[in-house]
Design a protein around this motif. Structure first.
Motif, PDB file in Angstrom:
ATOM      1  N   LEU A  49       0.825  -1.212   0.000  1.00 24.01           N
ATOM      2  CA  LEU A  49       0.000   0.000   0.000  1.00 24.01           C
ATOM      3  C   LEU A  49       0.858   1.261   0.000  1.00 24.01           C
ATOM      4  O   LEU A  49       0.548   2.240  -0.687  1.00 24.01           O
ATOM      5  CB  LEU A  49      -0.944   0.001   1.202  1.00 24.01           C
ATOM      6  CG  LEU A  49      -2.113  -0.971   1.119  1.00 24.01           C
ATOM      7  CD1 LEU A  49      -2.865  -1.006   2.445  1.00 24.01           C
ATOM      8  CD2 LEU A  49      -3.039  -0.605  -0.003  1.00 24.01           C
ATOM      9  N   GLY A  50       1.944   1.247   0.764  1.00 25.34           N
ATOM     10  CA  GLY A  50       2.847   2.390   0.790  1.00 25.34           C
ATOM     11  C   GLY A  50       3.502   2.622  -0.557  1.00 25.34           C
ATOM     12  O   GLY A  50       3.595   3.770  -1.031  1.00 25.34           O
ATOM     13  N   ALA A  51       3.948   1.564  -1.205  1.00 27.31           N
ATOM     14  CA  ALA A  51       4.583   1.694  -2.520  1.00 27.31           C
ATOM     15  C   ALA A  51       3.597   2.209  -3.560  1.00 27.31           C
ATOM     16  O   ALA A  51       3.935   3.073  -4.384  1.00 27.31           O
ATOM     17  CB  ALA A  51       5.161   0.353  -2.955  1.00 27.31           C
ATOM     18  N   MET A  52       2.369   1.699  -3.505  1.00 28.61           N
ATOM     19  CA  MET A  52       1.352   2.176  -4.444  1.00 28.61           C
ATOM     20  C   MET A  52       1.033   3.648  -4.194  1.00 28.61           C
ATOM     21  O   MET A  52       0.867   4.430  -5.136  1.00 28.61           O
ATOM     22  CB  MET A  52       0.084   1.334  -4.318  1.00 28.61           C
ATOM     23  CG  MET A  52       0.230  -0.055  -4.870  1.00 28.61           C
ATOM     24  SD  MET A  52      -1.191  -1.113  -4.548  1.00 28.61           S
ATOM     25  CE  MET A  52      -2.540  -0.181  -5.197  1.00 28.61           C
ATOM     26  N   GLY A  53       0.948   4.037  -2.934  1.00 28.45           N
ATOM     27  CA  GLY A  53       0.677   5.429  -2.596  1.00 28.45           C
ATOM     28  C   GLY A  53       1.779   6.355  -3.067  1.00 28.45           C
ATOM     29  O   GLY A  53       1.509   7.449  -3.581  1.00 28.45           O
ATOM     30  N   LEU A  54       3.023   5.926  -2.915  1.00 25.16           N
ATOM     31  CA  LEU A  54       4.138   6.749  -3.390  1.00 25.16           C
ATOM     32  C   LEU A  54       4.108   6.908  -4.900  1.00 25.16           C
ATOM     33  O   LEU A  54       4.338   7.997  -5.433  1.00 25.16           O
ATOM     34  CB  LEU A  54       5.472   6.130  -2.962  1.00 25.16           C
ATOM     35  CG  LEU A  54       5.838   6.297  -1.499  1.00 25.16           C
ATOM     36  CD1 LEU A  54       7.088   5.486  -1.173  1.00 25.16           C
ATOM     37  CD2 LEU A  54       6.060   7.757  -1.173  1.00 25.16           C
ATOM     38  N   LYS A  55       3.812   5.822  -5.608  1.00 22.95           N
ATOM     39  CA  LYS A  55       3.778   5.885  -7.068  1.00 22.95           C
ATOM     40  C   LYS A  55       2.632   6.780  -7.548  1.00 22.95           C
ATOM     41  O   LYS A  55       2.806   7.590  -8.459  1.00 22.95           O
ATOM     42  CB  LYS A  55       3.637   4.484  -7.649  1.00 22.95           C
ATOM     43  CG  LYS A  55       3.697   4.470  -9.144  1.00 22.95           C
ATOM     44  CD  LYS A  55       3.761   3.081  -9.705  1.00 22.95           C
ATOM     45  CE  LYS A  55       3.825   3.183 -11.218  1.00 22.95           C
ATOM     46  NZ  LYS A  55       4.157   1.979 -11.863  1.00 22.95           N
ATOM     47  N   ILE A  56       1.480   6.630  -6.951  1.00 30.84           N
ATOM     48  CA  ILE A  56       0.335   7.457  -7.340  1.00 30.84           C
ATOM     49  C   ILE A  56       0.584   8.917  -6.977  1.00 30.84           C
ATOM     50  O   ILE A  56       0.288   9.825  -7.759  1.00 30.84           O
ATOM     51  CB  ILE A  56      -0.957   6.934  -6.678  1.00 30.84           C
ATOM     52  CG1 ILE A  56      -1.340   5.597  -7.303  1.00 30.84           C
ATOM     53  CG2 ILE A  56      -2.098   7.929  -6.809  1.00 30.84           C
ATOM     54  CD1 ILE A  56      -2.470   4.881  -6.603  1.00 30.84           C
ATOM     55  N   GLY A  57       1.129   9.168  -5.809  1.00 31.90           N
ATOM     56  CA  GLY A  57       1.395  10.542  -5.381  1.00 31.90           C
ATOM     57  C   GLY A  57       2.443  11.236  -6.220  1.00 31.90           C
ATOM     58  O   GLY A  57       2.431  12.461  -6.368  1.00 31.90           O
TER      59      GLY A  57
ATOM     60  N   SER B 242      -3.383  15.678 -11.094  1.00 32.29           N
ATOM     61  CA  SER B 242      -4.131  16.804 -11.656  1.00 32.29           C
ATOM     62  C   SER B 242      -5.539  16.390 -12.083  1.00 32.29           C
ATOM     63  O   SER B 242      -6.436  17.223 -12.175  1.00 32.29           O
ATOM     64  CB  SER B 242      -3.380  17.415 -12.833  1.00 32.29           C
ATOM     65  OG  SER B 242      -3.306  16.497 -13.904  1.00 32.29           O
ATOM     66  N   ASN B 243      -5.756  15.109 -12.356  1.00 33.46           N
ATOM     67  CA  ASN B 243      -7.076  14.614 -12.758  1.00 33.46           C
ATOM     68  C   ASN B 243      -7.779  13.861 -11.638  1.00 33.46           C
ATOM     69  O   ASN B 243      -8.732  13.131 -11.888  1.00 33.46           O
ATOM     70  CB  ASN B 243      -6.935  13.681 -13.977  1.00 33.46           C
ATOM     71  CG  ASN B 243      -6.508  14.427 -15.206  1.00 33.46           C
ATOM     72  OD1 ASN B 243      -6.874  15.569 -15.403  1.00 33.46           O
ATOM     73  ND2 ASN B 243      -5.722  13.772 -16.040  1.00 33.46           N
ATOM     74  N   LEU B 244      -7.334  14.042 -10.420  1.00 33.16           N
ATOM     75  CA  LEU B 244      -7.878  13.282  -9.294  1.00 33.16           C
ATOM     76  C   LEU B 244      -9.363  13.556  -9.066  1.00 33.16           C
ATOM     77  O   LEU B 244     -10.119  12.640  -8.742  1.00 33.16           O
ATOM     78  CB  LEU B 244      -7.081  13.598  -8.023  1.00 33.16           C
ATOM     79  CG  LEU B 244      -7.232  12.635  -6.870  1.00 33.16           C
ATOM     80  CD1 LEU B 244      -6.848  11.229  -7.306  1.00 33.16           C
ATOM     81  CD2 LEU B 244      -6.386  13.066  -5.710  1.00 33.16           C
ATOM     82  N   HIS B 245      -9.799  14.793  -9.272  1.00 34.81           N
ATOM     83  CA  HIS B 245     -11.215  15.111  -9.059  1.00 34.81           C
ATOM     84  C   HIS B 245     -12.105  14.363 -10.060  1.00 34.81           C
ATOM     85  O   HIS B 245     -13.189  13.904  -9.712  1.00 34.81           O
ATOM     86  CB  HIS B 245     -11.440  16.620  -9.143  1.00 34.81           C
ATOM     87  CG  HIS B 245     -11.108  17.229 -10.466  1.00 34.81           C
ATOM     88  ND1 HIS B 245      -9.808  17.435 -10.869  1.00 34.81           N
ATOM     89  CD2 HIS B 245     -11.895  17.648 -11.474  1.00 34.81           C
ATOM     90  CE1 HIS B 245      -9.811  17.973 -12.078  1.00 34.81           C
ATOM     91  NE2 HIS B 245     -11.067  18.111 -12.468  1.00 34.81           N
ATOM     92  N   ILE B 246     -11.655  14.198 -11.285  1.00 36.98           N
ATOM     93  CA  ILE B 246     -12.430  13.467 -12.287  1.00 36.98           C
ATOM     94  C   ILE B 246     -12.466  11.981 -11.934  1.00 36.98           C
ATOM     95  O   ILE B 246     -13.517  11.335 -12.002  1.00 36.98           O
ATOM     96  CB  ILE B 246     -11.828  13.677 -13.692  1.00 36.98           C
ATOM     97  CG1 ILE B 246     -11.963  15.150 -14.091  1.00 36.98           C
ATOM     98  CG2 ILE B 246     -12.504  12.789 -14.718  1.00 36.98           C
ATOM     99  CD1 ILE B 246     -11.201  15.518 -15.328  1.00 36.98           C
ATOM    100  N   LEU B 247     -11.325  11.450 -11.556  1.00 33.82           N
ATOM    101  CA  LEU B 247     -11.265  10.036 -11.175  1.00 33.82           C
ATOM    102  C   LEU B 247     -12.110   9.759  -9.941  1.00 33.82           C
ATOM    103  O   LEU B 247     -12.741   8.707  -9.836  1.00 33.82           O
ATOM    104  CB  LEU B 247      -9.815   9.622 -10.923  1.00 33.82           C
ATOM    105  CG  LEU B 247      -8.915   9.614 -12.151  1.00 33.82           C
ATOM    106  CD1 LEU B 247      -7.478   9.384 -11.740  1.00 33.82           C
ATOM    107  CD2 LEU B 247      -9.360   8.568 -13.135  1.00 33.82           C
ATOM    108  N   GLY B 248     -12.136  10.693  -9.015  1.00 37.43           N
ATOM    109  CA  GLY B 248     -12.941  10.525  -7.809  1.00 37.43           C
ATOM    110  C   GLY B 248     -14.425  10.454  -8.105  1.00 37.43           C
ATOM    111  O   GLY B 248     -15.141   9.622  -7.551  1.00 37.43           O
ATOM    112  N   ILE B 249     -14.880  11.312  -9.005  1.00 33.36           N
ATOM    113  CA  ILE B 249     -16.296  11.313  -9.384  1.00 33.36           C
ATOM    114  C   ILE B 249     -16.653  10.005 -10.094  1.00 33.36           C
ATOM    115  O   ILE B 249     -17.671   9.387  -9.792  1.00 33.36           O
ATOM    116  CB  ILE B 249     -16.609  12.535 -10.279  1.00 33.36           C
ATOM    117  CG1 ILE B 249     -16.483  13.816  -9.463  1.00 33.36           C
ATOM    118  CG2 ILE B 249     -18.002  12.427 -10.891  1.00 33.36           C
ATOM    119  CD1 ILE B 249     -16.535  15.086 -10.283  1.00 33.36           C
ATOM    120  N   LYS B 250     -15.796   9.582 -11.019  1.00 36.33           N
ATOM    121  CA  LYS B 250     -16.058   8.319 -11.735  1.00 36.33           C
ATOM    122  C   LYS B 250     -16.069   7.140 -10.762  1.00 36.33           C
ATOM    123  O   LYS B 250     -16.916   6.257 -10.871  1.00 36.33           O
ATOM    124  CB  LYS B 250     -15.006   8.097 -12.819  1.00 36.33           C
ATOM    125  CG  LYS B 250     -15.158   9.013 -14.001  1.00 36.33           C
ATOM    126  CD  LYS B 250     -14.104   8.723 -15.057  1.00 36.33           C
ATOM    127  CE  LYS B 250     -14.254   9.636 -16.244  1.00 36.33           C
ATOM    128  NZ  LYS B 250     -13.235   9.371 -17.284  1.00 36.33           N
TER     129      LYS B 250
END
Length: 74
Positions: free
Chosen positions: A26-34, A41-49
């Motif tokens: 989970l930590g490695a995935m969080g670092l990669k995503i962050g 920059s597209n997090l708000h769109i992904l969150g809505i979807k």
């Protein structure tokens, strides 16, 4: 009575290893995503979807369970 395949001490160590592995993953995935600027920059769109997909999944699960239980009562 069930026979235990592994001693309790080994089961405890495996449980700790599984939890530790999960935290590292989970930590490695969080670092990669962050670190991904485009994704952030597209997090708000992904969150809505993601929210829409989750809501529809819950709704259809409830509908399916109701259909199955109504068929079971007959």
């Amino acid at each position: 009575m069930r026979k235990k395949l592994l001693p309790e001490i080994i089961l405890n160590k495996v449980s700790i290893l599984q939890s530790l592995s999960l935290y590292i993953l989970l930590g490695a995935m969080g670092l990669k995503i962050g670190a991904d600027k485009k994704l952030m920059s597209n997090l708000h769109i992904l969150g809505i979807k993601s929210f829409v997909v989750a809501v529809f999944a819950i709704i259809f699960c409830i509908i399916f369970v109701n259909i199955v239980y109504r068929g079971d009562k007959k």
